[in-house]
Design a protein around this motif. Structure first.
Motif, PDB file in Angstrom:
ATOM      1  N   TRP A  46       0.846  -1.182   0.000  1.00 59.62           N
ATOM      2  CA  TRP A  46       0.000   0.000   0.000  1.00 59.62           C
ATOM      3  C   TRP A  46       0.887   1.239   0.000  1.00 59.62           C
ATOM      4  CZ3 TRP A  46       1.375  -2.799   4.129  1.00 59.62           C
ATOM      5  CH2 TRP A  46       1.824  -2.143   5.263  1.00 59.62           C
ATOM      6  N   VAL A  47       0.289   2.370  -0.357  1.00 63.32           N
ATOM      7  CA  VAL A  47       0.999   3.652  -0.381  1.00 63.32           C
ATOM      8  C   VAL A  47       0.412   4.540   0.704  1.00 63.32           C
ATOM      9  CG1 VAL A  47       1.504   5.713  -1.745  1.00 63.32           C
ATOM     10  CG2 VAL A  47       1.517   3.466  -2.832  1.00 63.32           C
ATOM     11  N   ASP A  48       1.300   5.175   1.468  1.00 68.37           N
ATOM     12  CA  ASP A  48       0.910   6.124   2.502  1.00 68.37           C
ATOM     13  C   ASP A  48       1.742   7.377   2.268  1.00 68.37           C
ATOM     14  OD1 ASP A  48       0.044   7.462   4.739  1.00 68.37           O
ATOM     15  OD2 ASP A  48       0.891   6.053   6.176  1.00 68.37           O
ATOM     16  N   GLY A  49       1.112   8.410   1.754  1.00 66.51           N
ATOM     17  CA  GLY A  49       1.854   9.621   1.392  1.00 66.51           C
ATOM     18  C   GLY A  49       2.755   9.329   0.207  1.00 66.51           C
ATOM     19  N   LEU A  50       4.037   9.557   0.365  1.00 64.69           N
ATOM     20  CA  LEU A  50       4.993   9.314  -0.709  1.00 64.69           C
ATOM     21  C   LEU A  50       5.730   7.979  -0.555  1.00 64.69           C
ATOM     22  CD1 LEU A  50       6.550  12.891  -0.951  1.00 64.69           C
ATOM     23  CD2 LEU A  50       4.814  11.867  -2.426  1.00 64.69           C
ATOM     24  N   ILE A  51       5.342   7.196   0.443  1.00 61.38           N
ATOM     25  CA  ILE A  51       6.062   5.957   0.744  1.00 61.38           C
ATOM     26  C   ILE A  51       5.220   4.742   0.410  1.00 61.38           C
ATOM     27  CG2 ILE A  51       7.157   4.589   2.565  1.00 61.38           C
ATOM     28  CD1 ILE A  51       7.663   7.249   4.035  1.00 61.38           C
ATOM     29  N   ARG A  52       5.836   3.770  -0.264  1.00 59.07           N
ATOM     30  CA  ARG A  52       5.192   2.476  -0.503  1.00 59.07           C
ATOM     31  C   ARG A  52       5.664   1.512   0.570  1.00 59.07           C
ATOM     32  NH1 ARG A  52       2.225  -0.375  -3.531  1.00 59.07           N
ATOM     33  NH2 ARG A  52       2.071   1.165  -5.171  1.00 59.07           N
ATOM     34  N   TYR A  53       4.698   0.912   1.258  1.00 56.64           N
ATOM     35  CA  TYR A  53       4.986  -0.119   2.248  1.00 56.64           C
ATOM     36  C   TYR A  53       4.597  -1.462   1.652  1.00 56.64           C
ATOM     37  CZ  TYR A  53       5.409   3.660   5.591  1.00 56.64           C
ATOM     38  OH  TYR A  53       5.808   4.792   6.247  1.00 56.64           O
ATOM     39  N   THR A  54       5.414  -2.465   1.911  1.00 57.93           N
ATOM     40  CA  THR A  54       5.137  -3.811   1.424  1.00 57.93           C
ATOM     41  C   THR A  54       5.472  -4.803   2.522  1.00 57.93           C
ATOM     42  OG1 THR A  54       5.736  -3.142  -0.820  1.00 57.93           O
ATOM     43  CG2 THR A  54       5.621  -5.501  -0.387  1.00 57.93           C
ATOM     44  N   VAL A  55       4.533  -5.713   2.774  1.00 58.48           N
ATOM     45  CA  VAL A  55       4.787  -6.814   3.693  1.00 58.48           C
ATOM     46  C   VAL A  55       4.930  -8.066   2.852  1.00 58.48           C
ATOM     47  CG1 VAL A  55       3.862  -8.239   5.562  1.00 58.48           C
ATOM     48  CG2 VAL A  55       3.491  -5.752   5.572  1.00 58.48           C
ATOM     49  N   VAL A  56       6.061  -8.720   2.973  1.00 56.86           N
ATOM     50  CA  VAL A  56       6.302 -10.008   2.326  1.00 56.86           C
ATOM     51  C   VAL A  56       6.300 -11.031   3.451  1.00 56.86           C
ATOM     52  CG1 VAL A  56       7.941 -11.389   1.008  1.00 56.86           C
ATOM     53  CG2 VAL A  56       7.682  -8.959   0.493  1.00 56.86           C
ATOM     54  N   HIS A  57       5.509 -12.108   3.281  1.00 54.71           N
ATOM     55  CA  HIS A  57       5.415 -13.040   4.403  1.00 54.71           C
ATOM     56  C   HIS A  57       5.414 -14.501   3.972  1.00 54.71           C
ATOM     57  CE1 HIS A  57       1.165 -14.190   3.819  1.00 54.71           C
ATOM     58  NE2 HIS A  57       1.039 -12.958   3.363  1.00 54.71           N
ATOM     59  N   SER A  58       5.864 -15.306   4.904  1.00 53.93           N
ATOM     60  CA  SER A  58       5.755 -16.757   4.800  1.00 53.93           C
ATOM     61  C   SER A  58       4.634 -17.146   5.765  1.00 53.93           C
ATOM     62  CB  SER A  58       7.067 -17.426   5.200  1.00 53.93           C
ATOM     63  OG  SER A  58       7.321 -17.232   6.576  1.00 53.93           O
ATOM     64  N   ARG A  59       4.503 -18.412   6.066  1.00 53.80           N
ATOM     65  CA  ARG A  59       3.491 -18.825   7.034  1.00 53.80           C
ATOM     66  C   ARG A  59       3.900 -18.485   8.456  1.00 53.80           C
ATOM     67  NH1 ARG A  59       1.540 -24.691   5.040  1.00 53.80           N
ATOM     68  NH2 ARG A  59       3.127 -25.264   6.539  1.00 53.80           N
ATOM     69  N   SER A  60       5.185 -18.162   8.675  1.00 58.46           N
ATOM     70  CA  SER A  60       5.630 -17.908  10.040  1.00 58.46           C
ATOM     71  C   SER A  60       6.262 -16.527  10.256  1.00 58.46           C
ATOM     72  CB  SER A  60       6.625 -18.985  10.473  1.00 58.46           C
ATOM     73  OG  SER A  60       7.732 -19.011   9.599  1.00 58.46           O
ATOM     74  N   VAL A  61       6.707 -15.860   9.193  1.00 55.82           N
ATOM     75  CA  VAL A  61       7.444 -14.603   9.336  1.00 55.82           C
ATOM     76  C   VAL A  61       6.915 -13.564   8.347  1.00 55.82           C
ATOM     77  CG1 VAL A  61       9.728 -13.548   9.068  1.00 55.82           C
ATOM     78  CG2 VAL A  61       9.533 -15.808  10.087  1.00 55.82           C
TER      79      VAL A  61
END
Length: 93
Positions: A46-61
């Motif tokens: 997602w984008v918040d202001g000028l920053i793109r945040y990304t969550v990359v995940h496995s089943r545990s992390v």
């Protein structure tokens, strides 16, 4: 031009910052049987202001990226993906 697949996007983020991701996971004691990028099959961005945040995940992390820089890693919680503010699950330096 076609949109990148989830796998390609995940591999791109993880490959760009492999050493930093490795260090984050090690610092937080999140290594299980080593780090296998193929286990990271989920991505939420997602984008918040000028920053793109990304969550990359496995089943545990889950690893949070700010633009293309990893900033934190936590034990993965399914609630994180539906949260109003997924950043609240992570700590920022």
């Amino acid at each position: 031009m076609t949109a990148p697949t989830v796998e390609a996007a995940t591999n791109d983020l993880m490959d760009r910052a492999w050493n930093v991701v490795y260090d984050l996971l090690a610092e937080r004691g999140l290594f299980r049987d080593g780090l296998d990028v193929e286990e990271y099959t989920g991505i939420h961005s997602w984008v918040d202001g000028l920053i793109r945040y990304t969550v990359v995940h496995s089943r545990s992390v889950a690893v949070l990226f700010q633009d293309t820089c990893p900033v934190d890693a936590v034990v993965f919680h399914h609630d994180l993906l539906g949260a109003d503010d997924p950043k609240s699950y992570f700590s920022f330096p």
